[in-house]
Design a protein around this motif. Structure first.
Motif, PDB file in Angstrom:
ATOM      1  N   THR A 202      51.515  49.567  43.515  1.00  0.00           N
ATOM      2  CA  THR A 202      50.184  49.883  44.053  1.00  0.00           C
ATOM      3  C   THR A 202      49.830  51.352  43.915  1.00  0.00           C
ATOM      4  O   THR A 202      48.720  51.749  44.271  1.00  0.00           O
ATOM      5  CB  THR A 202      50.127  49.501  45.531  1.00  0.00           C
ATOM      6  N   GLU A 203      50.758  52.182  43.438  1.00  0.00           N
ATOM      7  CA  GLU A 203      50.499  53.612  43.262  1.00  0.00           C
ATOM      8  C   GLU A 203      50.839  54.033  41.833  1.00  0.00           C
ATOM      9  O   GLU A 203      51.727  53.465  41.199  1.00  0.00           O
ATOM     10  CB  GLU A 203      51.329  54.445  44.254  1.00  0.00           C
TER      11      GLU A 203
ATOM     12  N   THR B  46      48.627  58.654  43.395  1.00  0.00           N
ATOM     13  CA  THR B  46      47.275  58.158  43.656  1.00  0.00           C
ATOM     14  C   THR B  46      47.314  56.638  43.768  1.00  0.00           C
ATOM     15  O   THR B  46      48.161  55.985  43.166  1.00  0.00           O
ATOM     16  CB  THR B  46      46.314  58.564  42.524  1.00  0.00           C
ATOM     17  N   GLU B  47      46.376  56.108  44.534  1.00  0.00           N
ATOM     18  CA  GLU B  47      46.314  54.663  44.711  1.00  0.00           C
ATOM     19  C   GLU B  47      45.809  54.010  43.437  1.00  0.00           C
ATOM     20  O   GLU B  47      44.872  54.491  42.798  1.00  0.00           O
ATOM     21  CB  GLU B  47      45.386  54.319  45.881  1.00  0.00           C
TER      22      GLU B  47
END
Length: 428
Positions: free
Chosen positions: A333-334, A265-266
């Protein structure tokens, strides 16, 4: 002098024994002296924090220490009182020690949580998991929206006193000296640098989930690893012996299961630590009157996007689901957890050699394994499956489970040098 040398030569066995005894005694005394110097230096550094002036209206910071006296074969209490407690008291903290050696502490933990500025866990991996579980049992559910914001912001310190202290590799510099390792951890709490760590929520057939900061293991390496202590009489060969004898039970050792998972997920942006100031009373009254007289907004139905589940059947010698806390990246970022499915085509020699490596790094993913990044997964086991899971080095009965990643759920104190290394590695 000649007479003395002649006597020593005539009694060479006693001389050899005496020399060995004196050498061992001298080395032991020197080690004790070095440990005392480390304690003194750490206490002097802590005293500098305690000498800092604070306003008279500001209360002392309150620290709640959860100490497991049974850790490190019953030596944890002595290690804490000699190496960590003086540092915490000299720094000016109001310290409350809670021993985790009896059941039914959930209510007491909940009362302490309402009146503490920081939590300190003194023990090993099992103690960390036990404290998280006790807080969950006290209705301090990590997923509860009303408690999540408060609990997630309370910083947690970890003082490594147990046999297995996986988190210490992430939070503090490596040290072969136990006294230095403990004093470094205590001083890191005073310095105030924190890093966010992920948590795994593992929910099985029981209603109450289990929480883990390291991961879950299921397979032959874990089963052989728990039997290593039975071969203590073999000394340095006990690890290889445990894995070698486990191959006699059955071979090849395969674990069948079905796995469903969702991808990474972000990562959302960091929330500001400082809360905005409360507006004046007249502004709040105007807002309430405006909301009261205005017509209710029309609800716009939101399209629910279906979750893209991936499914696969697996046959493996060991499956591990681990957080990224060992390889912490503060700039990624994830958010995801690592799922490692090891190949079941392993020779007995490879099994014995790899088992020794996994005693040092249990969640290593060897070459030829299938690696998956997921934010959530469901592990389905065939009926009649026997064996156990290893969750943060604690044993649980193997059963179908749902594992969900709770990203950046807890903030742990860390050594400033380790935080700089993480940021420097991320830039490179």
């Amino acid at each position: 002098a000649v007479k003395v040398l002649t006597t020593l030569r005539n009694h060479w066995k006693k001389t050899t024994f005496g020399v060995c005894l004196l050498s061992w005694g001298g080395n032991w005394l020197y080690g004790r002296h070095c440990d005392n110097l480390l304690r003194r230096a750490a206490c002097q550094e802590a005293q500098a924090f305690g000498n800092q002036l604070i306003p008279s209206s500001m209360p002392l910071k309150k620290a709640t220490v959860f100490l497991n006296p049974a850790a490190c074969k019953g030596k944890a209490r002595n290690l804490f009182e000699k190496n960590a407690a003086p540092i915490l008291h000299l720094s000016g903290l109001d310290v409350t020690v809670v021993k985790t050696d009896y059941e039914g502490q959930a209510k007491k933990l909940l009362e302490l949580m309402e009146n503490t500025d920081l939590i300190i866990i003194a023990g090993g991996d099992g103690t960390v998991q036990e404290v998280l579980q006790e807080l969950a049992d006290a209705n301090v559910n990590l997923l509860s929206s009303c408690v999540q914001a408060v609990f997630s912001k309370i910083p947690i310190g970890f003082i490594p006193l147990g046999k297995t202290c996986t988190l210490s590799h992430t939070l503090y510099p490596e040290s072969t000296n136990q006294v230095q390792h403990i004093t470094n951890a205590a001083l890191a709490i005073l310095k105030g640098e924190t890093v966010p760590l992920d948590v795994l929520q593992i929910k099985g057939e029981k209603e109450q989930p289990v929480f883990a900061v390291t991961g879950l293991r299921w397979g032959s390496y874990r089963d052989a690893g728990v039997k290593v202590s039975k071969y203590w009489y073999l000394g340095p060969l006990k690890t290889k012996a445990a894995h070698f004898f486990s191959t006699f039970k059955e071979w090849p050792q395969k674990h069948q299961a079905a796995l469903m998972y969702l991808g990474p997920t972000e990562r959302p942006p960091e929330e500001p630590e400082e809360t905005p100031s409360r507006p004046p009373l007249y502004v709040r009254l105007c807002r309430r009157l405006r909301l009261y007289w205005s017509s209710p907004p029309k609800e716009i139905p939101q399209e629910v996007t279906p979750e893209d589940w991936e499914e696969l059947k697996l046959s493996t010698i060991e499956l591990s689901i681990a957080t990224r806390n060992r390889q912490l990246d503060l700039t990624r970022t994830e958010d995801f957890m690592d799922i490692c499915i090891e190949a079941d085509t392993v020779s007995k020699g490879q099994f014995v050699n790899r088992g020794s490596q996994k005693m040092c790094d249990p969640h290593m993913c060897p070459e030829g394994s299938q690696c998956i990044q997921a934010s959530r997964c469901i592990l389905q086991l065939p009926e009649g499956t026997e064996g156990s899971f290893g969750i943060d080095n604690e044993e649980y009965e193997a059963m179908p489970v749902e594992v969900k990643l709770l990203p950046r759920k807890l903030r742990f104190f860390c050594d400033p040098r380790m935080r700089e290394q993480m940021l420097h590695a991320a830039v490179q």
